[in-house]
Write a protein that holds these residues in place. Structure first.
Motif, PDB file in Angstrom:
ATOM      1  N   UNK A 141       0.812  -1.203   0.000  1.00  0.00           N
ATOM      2  CA  UNK A 141       0.000   0.000   0.000  1.00  0.00           C
ATOM      3  C   UNK A 141       0.849   1.257   0.000  1.00  0.00           C
ATOM      4  N   UNK A 142       1.426   1.571  -1.110  1.00  0.00           N
ATOM      5  CA  UNK A 142       2.238   2.776  -1.220  1.00  0.00           C
ATOM      6  C   UNK A 142       1.677   3.658  -2.325  1.00  0.00           C
ATOM      7  N   UNK A 143       1.183   4.809  -1.963  1.00  0.00           N
ATOM      8  CA  UNK A 143       0.588   5.730  -2.929  1.00  0.00           C
ATOM      9  C   UNK A 143       1.263   7.083  -2.814  1.00  0.00           C
ATOM     10  N   UNK A 144       1.493   7.716  -3.955  1.00  0.00           N
ATOM     11  CA  UNK A 144       2.369   8.886  -3.983  1.00  0.00           C
ATOM     12  C   UNK A 144       1.662  10.217  -3.839  1.00  0.00           C
ATOM     13  N   UNK A 145       2.368  11.134  -3.261  1.00  0.00           N
ATOM     14  CA  UNK A 145       2.089  12.557  -3.309  1.00  0.00           C
ATOM     15  C   UNK A 145       3.424  13.242  -3.098  1.00  0.00           C
ATOM     16  N   UNK A 146       3.550  14.487  -3.491  1.00  0.00           N
ATOM     17  CA  UNK A 146       4.867  15.116  -3.469  1.00  0.00           C
ATOM     18  C   UNK A 146       5.413  15.426  -2.079  1.00  0.00           C
ATOM     19  N   UNK A 147       4.627  15.323  -1.006  1.00  0.00           N
ATOM     20  CA  UNK A 147       5.104  15.637   0.326  1.00  0.00           C
ATOM     21  C   UNK A 147       6.119  14.593   0.805  1.00  0.00           C
ATOM     22  N   UNK A 148       6.417  14.614   2.098  1.00  0.00           N
ATOM     23  CA  UNK A 148       7.464  13.755   2.630  1.00  0.00           C
ATOM     24  C   UNK A 148       7.042  12.290   2.761  1.00  0.00           C
ATOM     25  N   UNK A 149       5.748  12.013   2.785  1.00  0.00           N
ATOM     26  CA  UNK A 149       5.287  10.620   2.794  1.00  0.00           C
ATOM     27  C   UNK A 149       4.235  10.436   1.713  1.00  0.00           C
ATOM     28  N   UNK A 150       4.027   9.178   1.330  1.00  0.00           N
ATOM     29  CA  UNK A 150       2.954   8.879   0.392  1.00  0.00           C
ATOM     30  C   UNK A 150       1.623   9.131   1.096  1.00  0.00           C
ATOM     31  N   UNK A 151       0.606   9.388   0.328  1.00  0.00           N
ATOM     32  CA  UNK A 151      -0.699   9.636   0.916  1.00  0.00           C
ATOM     33  C   UNK A 151      -1.139   8.448   1.772  1.00  0.00           C
ATOM     34  N   UNK A 152      -1.820   8.772   2.865  1.00  0.00           N
ATOM     35  CA  UNK A 152      -2.335   7.715   3.730  1.00  0.00           C
ATOM     36  C   UNK A 152      -3.787   7.384   3.390  1.00  0.00           C
ATOM     37  N   UNK A 153      -4.230   7.850   2.238  1.00  0.00           N
ATOM     38  CA  UNK A 153      -5.624   7.674   1.820  1.00  0.00           C
ATOM     39  C   UNK A 153      -6.077   6.217   1.894  1.00  0.00           C
ATOM     40  N   UNK A 154      -5.186   5.290   1.563  1.00  0.00           N
ATOM     41  CA  UNK A 154      -5.554   3.877   1.538  1.00  0.00           C
ATOM     42  C   UNK A 154      -4.885   3.074   2.659  1.00  0.00           C
ATOM     43  N   UNK A 155      -4.437   3.749   3.707  1.00  0.00           N
ATOM     44  CA  UNK A 155      -3.749   3.042   4.797  1.00  0.00           C
ATOM     45  C   UNK A 155      -4.643   2.022   5.501  1.00  0.00           C
ATOM     46  N   UNK A 156      -5.935   2.204   5.441  1.00  0.00           N
ATOM     47  CA  UNK A 156      -6.833   1.284   6.134  1.00  0.00           C
ATOM     48  C   UNK A 156      -7.373   0.182   5.230  1.00  0.00           C
ATOM     49  N   UNK A 157      -6.768   0.012   4.078  1.00  0.00           N
ATOM     50  CA  UNK A 157      -7.162  -1.073   3.181  1.00  0.00           C
ATOM     51  C   UNK A 157      -6.878  -2.404   3.898  1.00  0.00           C
ATOM     52  N   UNK A 158      -7.752  -3.371   3.699  1.00  0.00           N
ATOM     53  CA  UNK A 158      -7.609  -4.658   4.359  1.00  0.00           C
ATOM     54  C   UNK A 158      -6.675  -5.558   3.531  1.00  0.00           C
ATOM     55  N   UNK A 159      -5.408  -5.519   3.845  1.00  0.00           N
ATOM     56  CA  UNK A 159      -4.398  -6.282   3.116  1.00  0.00           C
ATOM     57  C   UNK A 159      -4.665  -7.776   3.251  1.00  0.00           C
ATOM     58  N   UNK A 160      -5.083  -8.216   4.436  1.00  0.00           N
ATOM     59  CA  UNK A 160      -5.371  -9.636   4.637  1.00  0.00           C
ATOM     60  C   UNK A 160      -6.471 -10.124   3.702  1.00  0.00           C
ATOM     61  N   UNK A 161      -7.497  -9.314   3.535  1.00  0.00           N
ATOM     62  CA  UNK A 161      -8.600  -9.683   2.647  1.00  0.00           C
ATOM     63  C   UNK A 161      -8.094  -9.871   1.211  1.00  0.00           C
ATOM     64  N   UNK A 162      -7.220  -8.992   0.777  1.00  0.00           N
ATOM     65  CA  UNK A 162      -6.657  -9.095  -0.580  1.00  0.00           C
ATOM     66  C   UNK A 162      -5.810 -10.354  -0.708  1.00  0.00           C
ATOM     67  N   UNK A 163      -4.968 -10.606   0.278  1.00  0.00           N
ATOM     68  CA  UNK A 163      -4.074 -11.762   0.219  1.00  0.00           C
ATOM     69  C   UNK A 163      -4.831 -13.089   0.307  1.00  0.00           C
ATOM     70  N   UNK A 164      -5.955 -13.090   0.997  1.00  0.00           N
ATOM     71  CA  UNK A 164      -6.739 -14.315   1.157  1.00  0.00           C
ATOM     72  C   UNK A 164      -7.639 -14.599  -0.040  1.00  0.00           C
ATOM     73  N   UNK A 165      -7.810 -13.633  -0.914  1.00  0.00           N
ATOM     74  CA  UNK A 165      -8.680 -13.794  -2.073  1.00  0.00           C
ATOM     75  C   UNK A 165      -7.841 -13.888  -3.345  1.00  0.00           C
ATOM     76  N   UNK A 166      -7.847 -15.047  -3.972  1.00  0.00           N
ATOM     77  CA  UNK A 166      -7.102 -15.189  -5.224  1.00  0.00           C
ATOM     78  C   UNK A 166      -7.565 -14.188  -6.259  1.00  0.00           C
ATOM     79  N   UNK A 167      -8.866 -13.921  -6.301  1.00  0.00           N
ATOM     80  CA  UNK A 167      -9.427 -12.985  -7.274  1.00  0.00           C
ATOM     81  C   UNK A 167      -8.888 -11.569  -7.044  1.00  0.00           C
ATOM     82  N   UNK A 168      -8.938 -11.107  -5.798  1.00  0.00           N
ATOM     83  CA  UNK A 168      -8.442  -9.757  -5.503  1.00  0.00           C
ATOM     84  C   UNK A 168      -6.939  -9.654  -5.719  1.00  0.00           C
TER      85      UNK A 168
END
Length: 120
Positions: free
Chosen positions: A6-33
């Protein structure tokens, strides 16, 4: 690959945290996702907005050792790396061919990659 999660860009010192709460486990557990994200990163399929942002940011995150990643992004990236290395080496290899054809990042992150092998 080192920051495939989950790394998304913006020109500031860190990437945007817009998607920091994405459920990574859900993606990893789903072959489709998971396949959807990988296909997006490989240019083989359509990208969701967050997938497109990841695709745009990944080269910078790899090159600069995820220095602009938030804590959640680093944690998510570690989880994704562990999953791909141990459970989906086929996808790991495809991503490596695309994002690290000269084996620069595999060599740079060798200790970290070796440390997660077998710790799924």
């Amino acid at each position: 690959m080192a920051c495939v999660a989950v790394t998304w860009a913006r020109p500031e010192s860190t990437y945007t945290d817009k998607w920091d709460n994405i459920n990574v486990d859900e993606i990893l557990e789903s072959n489709r996702l998971l396949k959807g994200y990988v296909d997006c990163l490989l240019g083989k399929g359509r990208c969701t907005p967050d997938g497109r942002a990841l695709k745009e940011t990944l080269p910078d995150a790899l090159e600069h050792e995820c220095v602009k990643c938030t804590g959640k992004q680093k944690s998510g990236a570690d989880k994704v790396i562990r999953h791909l290395v141990n459970k989906r080496p086929d996808l790991w290899k495809e991503l490596a061919v695309k994002y690290d054809p000269d084996n620069i990042y595999q060599a740079r992150y060798k200790d970290k990659i070796d440390a997660v092998k077998g710790s799924a």
